[in-house]
Design a protein around this motif. Structure first.
Motif, mmCIF file in Angstrom:
data_model
loop_
_atom_site.group_PDB
_atom_site.id
_atom_site.type_symbol
_atom_site.label_atom_id
_atom_site.label_comp_id
_atom_site.label_asym_id
_atom_site.label_seq_id
_atom_site.Cartn_x
_atom_site.Cartn_y
_atom_site.Cartn_z
ATOM 1 N N ASP A 277 0.851 -1.183 0.000
ATOM 2 C CA ASP A 277 0.000 0.000 0.000
ATOM 3 C C ASP A 277 0.889 1.237 0.000
ATOM 4 O O ASP A 277 1.615 1.491 0.967
ATOM 5 N N VAL A 278 0.849 2.008 -1.101
ATOM 6 C CA VAL A 278 1.687 3.195 -1.258
ATOM 7 C C VAL A 278 0.773 4.417 -1.328
ATOM 8 O O VAL A 278 -0.170 4.453 -2.127
ATOM 9 N N MET A 279 1.079 5.397 -0.491
ATOM 10 C CA MET A 279 0.249 6.582 -0.400
ATOM 11 C C MET A 279 1.126 7.833 -0.374
ATOM 12 O O MET A 279 2.105 7.899 0.371
ATOM 13 N N GLU B 90 7.371 9.770 -10.914
ATOM 14 C CA GLU B 90 8.445 8.820 -10.574
ATOM 15 C C GLU B 90 7.867 7.459 -10.189
ATOM 16 O O GLU B 90 8.383 6.414 -10.614
ATOM 17 N N LEU B 91 6.799 7.453 -9.409
ATOM 18 C CA LEU B 91 6.171 6.181 -9.027
ATOM 19 C C LEU B 91 5.584 5.480 -10.246
ATOM 20 O O LEU B 91 5.688 4.258 -10.387
ATOM 21 N N PRO C 88 5.860 16.829 0.050
ATOM 22 C CA PRO C 88 5.044 15.622 0.135
ATOM 23 C C PRO C 88 5.624 14.605 1.117
ATOM 24 O O PRO C 88 6.774 14.727 1.542
ATOM 25 N N ASN C 89 4.825 13.605 1.441
ATOM 26 C CA ASN C 89 5.239 12.480 2.278
ATOM 27 C C ASN C 89 4.883 11.203 1.535
ATOM 28 O O ASN C 89 3.856 11.139 0.875
ATOM 29 N N TYR D 263 -0.177 3.639 -6.510
ATOM 30 C CA TYR D 263 -0.229 4.527 -5.348
ATOM 31 C C TYR D 263 -1.574 5.234 -5.314
ATOM 32 O O TYR D 263 -2.336 5.208 -6.275
ATOM 33 N N ARG D 264 -1.833 5.880 -4.192
ATOM 34 C CA ARG D 264 -2.990 6.759 -4.083
ATOM 35 C C ARG D 264 -2.522 8.068 -3.459
ATOM 36 O O ARG D 264 -1.497 8.103 -2.772
ATOM 37 N N VAL D 265 -3.251 9.129 -3.723
ATOM 38 C CA VAL D 265 -2.916 10.449 -3.198
ATOM 39 C C VAL D 265 -3.966 10.845 -2.167
ATOM 40 O O VAL D 265 -5.165 10.715 -2.412
#
Length: 80
Positions: free
Chosen positions: A2-4, A20-21, A49-50, A28-30
């Motif tokens: 899970d990438v956020m 880049e992702l 960003p984080n 990913y999700r934002v």
């Protein structure tokens, strides 16, 4: 995995991080800090960003392309 991305709506680095992702083929999700006060508090977000992976903040700034590649290469080798 899970990438956020947690970022402000005005963050100028977010689009670059998304690109880049995408180049690394990482889904990913934002989540925007303006809409997700619970995440801001949970992860102690103060800058943008984080990048959060599997419920852990892994970057609290705009990572370089090399840092991202190295992180996800290492992460993939752990799960293989």
């Amino acid at each position: 995995m899970d990438v956020m991305i947690i970022a402000t709506k005005a963050c100028t680095h977010r689009k670059n991080l998304e690109k880049e992702l995408e180049c690394l083929r990482i889904p990913y999700r934002v989540c925007f800090v303006e809409d997700c006060a619970d995440l801001v508090q949970k992860f102690g977000i103060r800058h943008s960003p984080n990048l959060v992976v599997d419920d852990e903040v892994v970057f609290r700034k705009q990572p370089t392309e090399i840092e991202l590649h190295d992180f996800f290469q290492h992460k993939d080798s752990k799960t293989s």
